[in-house]
Design a protein around this motif. Structure first.
Motif, PDB file in Angstrom:
ATOM      1  N   ASP A 294     -13.527 -19.538   4.105  1.00 43.36           N
ATOM      2  CA  ASP A 294     -12.475 -19.388   3.101  1.00 43.36           C
ATOM      3  C   ASP A 294     -12.132 -20.761   2.523  1.00 43.36           C
ATOM      4  O   ASP A 294     -12.644 -21.780   3.004  1.00 43.36           O
ATOM      5  CB  ASP A 294     -11.251 -18.686   3.690  1.00 43.36           C
ATOM      6  N   SER A 295     -11.266 -20.787   1.523  1.00 42.16           N
ATOM      7  CA  SER A 295     -11.018 -22.048   0.830  1.00 42.16           C
ATOM      8  C   SER A 295     -10.572 -23.200   1.741  1.00 42.16           C
ATOM      9  O   SER A 295     -11.127 -24.283   1.656  1.00 42.16           O
ATOM     10  CB  SER A 295     -10.002 -21.852  -0.295  1.00 42.16           C
ATOM     11  N   PRO A 296      -9.588 -22.981   2.613  1.00 40.26           N
ATOM     12  CA  PRO A 296      -9.185 -24.110   3.477  1.00 40.26           C
ATOM     13  C   PRO A 296     -10.340 -24.621   4.338  1.00 40.26           C
ATOM     14  O   PRO A 296     -10.540 -25.832   4.468  1.00 40.26           O
ATOM     15  CB  PRO A 296      -8.084 -23.507   4.352  1.00 40.26           C
ATOM     16  N   GLU A 300     -12.185 -28.207   4.462  1.00 35.01           N
ATOM     17  CA  GLU A 300     -12.367 -28.979   5.703  1.00 35.01           C
ATOM     18  C   GLU A 300     -13.818 -29.441   5.830  1.00 35.01           C
ATOM     19  O   GLU A 300     -14.084 -30.568   6.252  1.00 35.01           O
ATOM     20  CB  GLU A 300     -12.020 -28.112   6.929  1.00 35.01           C
ATOM     21  N   THR A 301     -14.725 -28.552   5.456  1.00 39.28           N
ATOM     22  CA  THR A 301     -16.138 -28.906   5.531  1.00 39.28           C
ATOM     23  C   THR A 301     -16.444 -30.086   4.619  1.00 39.28           C
ATOM     24  O   THR A 301     -17.126 -31.040   5.022  1.00 39.28           O
ATOM     25  CB  THR A 301     -17.013 -27.693   5.134  1.00 39.28           C
ATOM     26  N   CYS A 302     -15.941 -30.016   3.402  1.00 36.84           N
ATOM     27  CA  CYS A 302     -16.174 -31.117   2.456  1.00 36.84           C
ATOM     28  C   CYS A 302     -15.579 -32.418   3.002  1.00 36.84           C
ATOM     29  O   CYS A 302     -16.175 -33.484   2.854  1.00 36.84           O
ATOM     30  CB  CYS A 302     -15.582 -30.793   1.081  1.00 36.84           C
ATOM     31  N   THR A 303     -14.436 -32.315   3.652  1.00 44.31           N
ATOM     32  CA  THR A 303     -13.807 -33.505   4.224  1.00 44.31           C
ATOM     33  C   THR A 303     -14.642 -34.040   5.384  1.00 44.31           C
ATOM     34  O   THR A 303     -14.901 -35.242   5.471  1.00 44.31           O
ATOM     35  CB  THR A 303     -12.383 -33.169   4.719  1.00 44.31           C
ATOM     36  N   ARG A 304     -15.067 -33.140   6.273  1.00 48.28           N
ATOM     37  CA  ARG A 304     -15.896 -33.555   7.414  1.00 48.28           C
ATOM     38  C   ARG A 304     -17.139 -34.303   6.932  1.00 48.28           C
ATOM     39  O   ARG A 304     -17.593 -35.258   7.542  1.00 48.28           O
ATOM     40  CB  ARG A 304     -16.315 -32.316   8.230  1.00 48.28           C
ATOM     41  N   ARG A 319     -15.405 -24.594  -6.576  1.00 46.76           N
ATOM     42  CA  ARG A 319     -15.819 -23.319  -5.999  1.00 46.76           C
ATOM     43  C   ARG A 319     -14.744 -22.245  -6.140  1.00 46.76           C
ATOM     44  O   ARG A 319     -15.028 -21.124  -6.559  1.00 46.76           O
ATOM     45  CB  ARG A 319     -16.177 -23.482  -4.513  1.00 46.76           C
ATOM     46  N   HIS A 320     -13.514 -22.622  -5.838  1.00 42.99           N
ATOM     47  CA  HIS A 320     -12.432 -21.645  -5.868  1.00 42.99           C
ATOM     48  C   HIS A 320     -12.295 -21.019  -7.260  1.00 42.99           C
ATOM     49  O   HIS A 320     -12.217 -19.800  -7.419  1.00 42.99           O
ATOM     50  CB  HIS A 320     -11.124 -22.325  -5.446  1.00 42.99           C
ATOM     51  N   ARG A 321     -12.287 -21.897  -8.257  1.00 41.50           N
ATOM     52  CA  ARG A 321     -12.138 -21.429  -9.639  1.00 41.50           C
ATOM     53  C   ARG A 321     -13.309 -20.523 -10.023  1.00 41.50           C
ATOM     54  O   ARG A 321     -13.132 -19.458 -10.624  1.00 41.50           O
ATOM     55  CB  ARG A 321     -12.068 -22.638 -10.586  1.00 41.50           C
TER      56      ARG A 321
END
Ligand code: CTP
Length: 436
Positions: A294-296, A300-304, A319-321
């Motif tokens: 899901d979005s959060p 987190e993945t992008c941050t990791r 992605r969300h948009r």
């Protein structure tokens, strides 16, 4: 094992003439400076496997920077040296690049004493590498051109199709090698040698990959997703327990398999359109891999992975948009009436191509696929027939209404309400009168 003569024959047959000439020149420069020069690593591995690889890495026994600068002077190359590492990059007159490394190790016996340079250190240098298949060196000096240096059984492992570490601490020293192991194994159709697989699984169990920095982890993941066929490597990563290091909840199952297959189809379809916008295939696969998050969790993945800001801004951050706009399209289709071109355009424009292909891949709905293709093929490149000067001439004032009128004209053009430049100007006059 092939003889020196057989290897020279293979080099001549396998590599472009210019590359062979370059290798021989490198060897001659080494000879004049009294240094041994080798082609090393993936270049030699692929040469023996008969796989195309123009990425020549050179290691010099001795001062690599002196070597690179001497070669550059004599052959009209530019050179960028990194004193601290004893490495240099040669930029050839053709624009090609060559990485030069040196095995030189300096020992300062005591302060103020000149360093002693250890010369015959190729073996130790190769010992630092990840897998035996990457430890082969090809001698380039004229009297030994084509001699293979194989200290660690690389040829045997190439023959037996094994990815094998050199020592038990390899994955501890550098846990990114867990990913590299998978990448080489799957790319080459090899197997992890059983003891090596055991060491890798131990490294996973001990959570060593946790320590890998985001940037390096992203580097390994993109390398895997850039492979010609990334799915088998992703499947293998999952089987070895490597996916949770990207995100604890990243799972692999039939749905991911399916999405990868659909992504491949979407990419192949896009290629056949010969559109000018290039596409980063790995990014489509990245979106497929993280689809279930899901979005959060996606964030987190992008941050990791320490995803660079420019990638987030250009692509992954949307992605969300994109998903929301796809939902709107799906809802529109459910209504049964056909969706106006201008509506499709408004929802899909500014969505990067990688996300469009991702949307195409994840939509099981034939109608939605048709809309996205329709957008890409028919709508994305539509422009007005009238120019800014035309609009100015009929009295459209500069400022925000100029943009609004252009938008409305484009929508009318997309929907077939205007078909010529005159139609457009007529339409613009009406909009002006209505105070748009
Ligand atoms: N290497 C290593 N450990 C790493 C990364 C690289 O030991 N974590 C060594 C490998 O032996 C490799 C060499 O450095 O041969 C060069 O690295 P790279 O260019 O990544 O490897 P290639 O084998 O050239 O891979 P590719 O075919 O994907 O370019």
């Amino acid at each position: 094992e092939p003889s020196e003569r057989e290897i020279v024959h293979h080099v001549n047959r396998r590599l472009p003439e210019a590359t062979v000439a370059l290798l021989r020149e490198l060897g001659r420069t080494g000879e004049r400076l009294g240094m041994a020069v080798y082609g090393v690593g993936g270049f030699v591995r692929d040469l023996l496997l008969d796989i195309d690889n123009q990425d020549v890495d050179i290691t010099v026994e001795g001062d690599g920077i002196l070597f690179a600068e001497t070669f550059a002077r004599q052959h009209g190359c530019r050179v960028r040296s990194h004193q601290a590492f004893g490495t240099a990059v040669l930029v050839l007159p053709t624009g090609g690049k060559l990485d030069i490394a040196s095995t030189r190790l300096e020992f300062y016996e005591s302060p103020g004493v000149l360093p002693t340079v250890e010369r015959s250190s190729l073996r130790r240098d190769l010992h630092r590498r990840d897998f035996t298949i990457n430890t082969l060196a090809l001698c380039l000096n004229p009297d030994r051109f084509g001699r293979l240096i194989d200290h660690y059984g690389g040829q045997k492992d190439l023959r037996e199709k094994m990815v094998r570490v050199l020592h038990n601490l390899s994955f501890v020293e550098d846990p990114t090698r867990c990913f590299r192991a998978v990448r080489f194994e799957q790319r080459l159709g090899f197997h992890l040698e059983p003891h090596t697989e055991g060491l890798l699984r131990t490294a996973v169990r001990m959570g060593l990959v946790e320590r890998v920095g985001g940037k390096r982890l992203l580097g390994e993941l993109t390398s895997i997703l850039r492979e010609r066929e990334p799915l088998p490597a992703v499947r293998r990563m999952a089987a070895l327990g490597l996916l949770p290091f990207i995100h604890a909840e990243l799972r692999f199952g039939d749905d991911v398999e399916h999405l990868f297959a659909e992504s491949e189809r979407a990419l192949a379809w896009y290629e056949l359109l010969y559109l000018p916008t290039p596409v980063e295939a790995w990014a489509v696969y990245f979106l497929a891999l993280t689809d279930r998050l899901d979005s959060p969790k996606y964030r987190e993945t992008c941050t990791r992975l320490a995803m660079p800001g420019r990638w987030l801004q250009r692509l992954f951050g949307h992605r969300h948009r994109a998903i929301k706009h796809f939902q709107a399209l799906r809802q529109g289709l459910r209504g049964g009436v056909s969706i106006a071109n201008s509506r499709v355009y408004a929802l899909l424009r500014n969505i990067p191509i990688e996300l469009l292909l991702y949307g195409l891949a994840r939509s099981g709905q034939e109608e939605l696929r048709r809309l996205v293709s329709h957008y890409l093929v028919r709508l994305a490149h539509v422009t007005l027939l009238s120019t800014g000067a035309d609009l100015h001439d009929i009295g459209v004032p500069p400022g925000p209404s100029f943009g609004r009128i252009k938008e409305r004209l484009l929508a009318a053009r997309l929907d077939g309400e205007v078909r010529s430049r005159d139609d457009e100007l007529e339409f613009a006059r009406r909009l002006l009168k209505d105070g748009v």
